[in-house]
Design a protein around this motif. Sequence first.
Motif, PDB file in Angstrom:
ATOM      1  N   GLY A 283      -7.583 -10.280 -30.687  1.00 21.90           N
ATOM      2  CA  GLY A 283      -7.346  -9.126 -31.537  1.00 21.90           C
ATOM      3  C   GLY A 283      -8.317  -9.107 -32.701  1.00 21.90           C
ATOM      4  O   GLY A 283      -9.216  -9.964 -32.811  1.00 21.90           O
ATOM      5  N   TYR A 284      -8.133  -8.119 -33.584  1.00 18.32           N
ATOM      6  CA  TYR A 284      -9.070  -7.902 -34.684  1.00 18.32           C
ATOM      7  C   TYR A 284      -8.291  -7.420 -35.906  1.00 18.32           C
ATOM      8  O   TYR A 284      -7.279  -6.742 -35.775  1.00 18.32           O
ATOM      9  N   PHE A 285      -8.774  -7.793 -37.076  1.00 12.08           N
ATOM     10  CA  PHE A 285      -8.191  -7.267 -38.310  1.00 12.08           C
ATOM     11  C   PHE A 285      -9.279  -7.284 -39.377  1.00 12.08           C
ATOM     12  O   PHE A 285     -10.356  -7.888 -39.187  1.00 12.08           O
ATOM     13  N   ALA A 286      -9.011  -6.633 -40.483  1.00 14.64           N
ATOM     14  CA  ALA A 286      -9.968  -6.578 -41.590  1.00 14.64           C
ATOM     15  C   ALA A 286      -9.415  -7.351 -42.779  1.00 14.64           C
ATOM     16  O   ALA A 286      -8.202  -7.450 -42.970  1.00 14.64           O
ATOM     17  N   SER A 287     -10.328  -7.888 -43.571  1.00 13.32           N
ATOM     18  CA  SER A 287      -9.915  -8.645 -44.755  1.00 13.32           C
ATOM     19  C   SER A 287     -11.077  -8.687 -45.744  1.00 13.32           C
ATOM     20  O   SER A 287     -12.250  -8.662 -45.336  1.00 13.32           O
ATOM     21  N   ASN A 288     -10.747  -8.767 -47.016  1.00 12.68           N
ATOM     22  CA  ASN A 288     -11.780  -8.980 -48.038  1.00 12.68           C
ATOM     23  C   ASN A 288     -11.680 -10.391 -48.594  1.00 12.68           C
ATOM     24  O   ASN A 288     -12.001 -10.638 -49.754  1.00 12.68           O
ATOM     25  N   ARG A 289     -11.274 -11.330 -47.754  1.00 11.38           N
ATOM     26  CA  ARG A 289     -11.173 -12.730 -48.165  1.00 11.38           C
ATOM     27  C   ARG A 289     -12.541 -13.283 -48.566  1.00 11.38           C
ATOM     28  O   ARG A 289     -13.591 -12.729 -48.175  1.00 11.38           O
ATOM     29  N   ALA A 290     -12.536 -14.376 -49.283  1.00 18.43           N
ATOM     30  CA  ALA A 290     -13.728 -14.865 -49.978  1.00 18.43           C
ATOM     31  C   ALA A 290     -14.856 -15.292 -49.041  1.00 18.43           C
ATOM     32  O   ALA A 290     -16.023 -15.248 -49.430  1.00 18.43           O
ATOM     33  N   ASP A 291     -14.571 -15.679 -47.820  1.00 24.43           N
ATOM     34  CA  ASP A 291     -15.624 -16.219 -46.956  1.00 24.43           C
ATOM     35  C   ASP A 291     -16.352 -15.141 -46.164  1.00 24.43           C
ATOM     36  O   ASP A 291     -17.152 -15.435 -45.282  1.00 24.43           O
ATOM     37  N   GLY A 292     -16.115 -13.858 -46.478  1.00 25.10           N
ATOM     38  CA  GLY A 292     -16.724 -12.780 -45.705  1.00 25.10           C
ATOM     39  C   GLY A 292     -18.146 -12.476 -46.112  1.00 25.10           C
ATOM     40  O   GLY A 292     -18.667 -12.959 -47.121  1.00 25.10           O
ATOM     41  N   MET A 293     -18.789 -11.591 -45.314  1.00 25.71           N
ATOM     42  CA  MET A 293     -20.158 -11.178 -45.560  1.00 25.71           C
ATOM     43  C   MET A 293     -20.225 -10.039 -46.567  1.00 25.71           C
ATOM     44  O   MET A 293     -21.172  -9.940 -47.345  1.00 25.71           O
ATOM     45  N   GLY A 294     -19.238  -9.143 -46.518  1.00 30.93           N
ATOM     46  CA  GLY A 294     -19.259  -7.982 -47.401  1.00 30.93           C
ATOM     47  C   GLY A 294     -17.949  -7.825 -48.139  1.00 30.93           C
ATOM     48  O   GLY A 294     -17.145  -8.761 -48.238  1.00 30.93           O
ATOM     49  N   SER A 295     -17.730  -6.606 -48.635  1.00 25.83           N
ATOM     50  CA  SER A 295     -16.508  -6.375 -49.392  1.00 25.83           C
ATOM     51  C   SER A 295     -15.283  -6.398 -48.475  1.00 25.83           C
ATOM     52  O   SER A 295     -14.232  -6.903 -48.840  1.00 25.83           O
ATOM     53  N   ASP A 296     -15.414  -5.796 -47.288  1.00 27.05           N
ATOM     54  CA  ASP A 296     -14.404  -5.905 -46.227  1.00 27.05           C
ATOM     55  C   ASP A 296     -15.124  -6.315 -44.951  1.00 27.05           C
ATOM     56  O   ASP A 296     -16.212  -5.781 -44.647  1.00 27.05           O
ATOM     57  N   ASP A 297     -14.561  -7.205 -44.203  1.00 26.99           N
ATOM     58  CA  ASP A 297     -15.151  -7.652 -42.941  1.00 26.99           C
ATOM     59  C   ASP A 297     -14.111  -7.615 -41.840  1.00 26.99           C
ATOM     60  O   ASP A 297     -12.893  -7.700 -42.091  1.00 26.99           O
ATOM     61  N   ILE A 298     -14.607  -7.519 -40.618  1.00 25.29           N
ATOM     62  CA  ILE A 298     -13.732  -7.553 -39.446  1.00 25.29           C
ATOM     63  C   ILE A 298     -13.706  -8.974 -38.896  1.00 25.29           C
ATOM     64  O   ILE A 298     -14.760  -9.613 -38.726  1.00 25.29           O
ATOM     65  N   TYR A 299     -12.506  -9.455 -38.606  1.00 28.12           N
ATOM     66  CA  TYR A 299     -12.321 -10.803 -38.089  1.00 28.12           C
ATOM     67  C   TYR A 299     -11.760 -10.747 -36.661  1.00 28.12           C
ATOM     68  O   TYR A 299     -10.997  -9.838 -36.306  1.00 28.12           O
TER      69      TYR A 299
END
Length: 612
Positions: A283-299
Motif C-alpha cells: 500500500g501507499y500513504f503520504a507523510s511529512n515526517r522528518a526523513d522525507g525528501m520534500g514537504s510531503d512524500d509518498i511512502y
Amino acid sequence: MKTKYILVVTFILISFSSWAQRSLFDGVNMTIDTLSINTPYSDFGPAIIEDELVFLSFSEKDGKKSDNQNKVFYDLYSTSLNAFGEVVSDRSRMGSVVSKYHEGPLAYCANTGELFLTQSNWQNPQEENMVFIKKNIRLGIVVYEKSGTSWQLKERLPFNSSEYSVAHPTISVTGDTLIFVSDMPGGSGETDLYYTVRTADGWSDPVNLGPKVNSGGQEMFPFLNTDGTLVFSSDGFGGAGKLDLFYIKFPILASSQRATFTGDINSPADDFGMVVHNNQQSGYFASNRADGMGSDDIYFVRFEDYVFDVITMSSKTKEILAGAHVNIIDEEGRVAASGSTNDEGRLEVKLEGNTSYTLVATNEEYMEKVLDLNMADQTNFVDGNLEVFLDPEFAFKGQVVDIMGNVPIPDALLTVSDGTKVDSILTDDKGTFRYNLESDKKYRVEVAAYNYFGTEIEFNTMGMDMGVFDYLIQLYSLDAGSRIALKNIYYDFGEWNLRPEGKRELDRLAKVLEEYPDIQIILESHTDSRGTDEYNMELSNKRSEAANDYLISKGISARRIDWVGFGETQLVNDCDGSIPCTEEQHYENRRTVVEIRKSKVTRRAKGNIFYF
C-alpha cells in the motif's frame, strides 16, 4: 501537510453488500520505504488505477516551480506498477484529466469505469480567470467517464456547494456507495466523513458517519479496502502526531467499536491518504515526517503477512461446508497453517505475502481439493477471502470382508483400470478403501487378498452425476471346505461351451491354483430344469468337463482336479417347472461351482454353500 484539503486518490475493489469482517491491519507485520517518484516539493495522494499509481504533485508554471507553493496548482501524475506494487517507471503528468484547477482526490470504480474527482468548485464562471489564491474557492466532486483514451465530464454531484467543500471521494466496487469529506453545517468538527448511495433516482442526501468516525477535529482521506476496512486520517482522536491513520469496519454498526489507531504506520508528523494495492500485500500513504525528501512524500508499505479466511463450500450446491479440514503447505514442505472450518465454513489463516503455498482441503463425502496458492496473485480471493469449492464425492469405496461373518480383510489389493491407466490401492486395517473416479469412464476392479479367492467388479460413470459407488465385497477363503459359485461361469441354453466372461473367471481360478499348489478342487456343474433328467445330467457333466479341460490347458495338473455334473438336482431358485420363470431366472441355474477339497488349512465351518 500544507493545505486544509490535501487531494488524494483512492482505488476501491470492494462490494458494499459483502464486506469481510477482518482488517488488513490486524496483527500484520509491515515494512515502510520511500519511493523514487518523490521530489523536494509536495508529493501525496497516492491511488491505484488498474496497473498505475496515480498521485498529486505541484505542477510547473511557466516552465518553473514556484518558490511559493500556494501560487501553483496540484495536478495528477502517474507511474507504472508491477504485480507486487513496486514502482517500475518514471513519473509522468496525466494530461487527459488535467485542468486549470486544483485536481484530486479521485476514486476509480472499475465496475462502472468512472472517475470521481475532486476539483476546485467554481460556481461563478466569471471568476475562472481570477488568481486562485485570491479567492476562497470551495472543492466539489465531479464524475468523469472514459471516452477512448481520454476522460469526459459526466456529472457534478448534486450536493456540491459554494458554501462548503465536498472532497476526497472513495467509491464501492459496485459504484453505488460513495464516502467523502465535507465541512458542511451540522458536522461534529472541522471536517467530517459522510456517505451517499446512488439509486435510480440519483444520489441520496449525504449521511454523517457518526461519532465512531467523526470527532471535533478533522477527518479526511477515506479509503475503502477490499477487506471491509474504512481507512481515514484524523487529528481529533489523539495519536502519535498531527494527522494520524485510523481504521474501522464499514458499514458502521451499532455494535462497532470506535475507529482503531494504526500504530505501526503513524509517526509524530502528519500521516494521511492511505490506499492499498490490488494485491492486498502492499500500500501507499503520504507523510511529512522528518526523513522525507520534500514537504510531503509518498511512502510504500509492504505487508509481510496476509490474514484472510478460507471458506469451504460445495461446488454443486454452493452451500457452506462446516468442519472441512484445511492444510496449507509451504514450498519447503512445512505446514504453514492447519485447522478445520467453523460453523460458517471459515478458517482464519495468516500467511507470508509474495510466497507460494499448496492448500489441501478435505471433508467427509467430498473429494480432496488441492490448490496452488500464490500470494502475489489475488485473483483467487473474493472480498479478501479465499473460497474453496469441494466437489461432491465421486468415488468407488467400500469394504472387503470374509463372507464368513463379514470379518474385515486388511491389505486386500484392488487393481483399478479405466482403460487408459491402472492404479492399485490397499484396504486399511478395517478392510475399507476409497478411490476417486472420473466422469465418462468404464472401470474394472480386480480384488485379491492372501488366502482368498478374488473377484472382479465392473461399473461405469458414463453420463452420471457425481456420487459414490459403495460396495461390500465378500471374498471366500481358500480353506478346505469352501464352496464357491464361480462368478460368470454361466452357459447358453443347451450348451457347454465356455463364454468369454467364464474363461476370465477360470483364469482367476488357474492363477489361484498356481499360487497355492496344495489346493485340490472339484468342479460341479448344473443345468436349469428344462429338458429330461438324463439329458440335463449329461449336459452338466459336459460343462464340468469343459471347465476341467480349460484349467488343464492353463497348466494345472489333472491330478488336482475332479469334476462332476448334477443336472437339475440343485437349483438355486424355484424354477423347477411348476411356476413360470424368466429366461434370466433359468440362466442363474446354468452354473459351475468349485469346492476346495484339500488345502493347508481346514475351513472353520463346513457344509455351507456360499454364492456371490
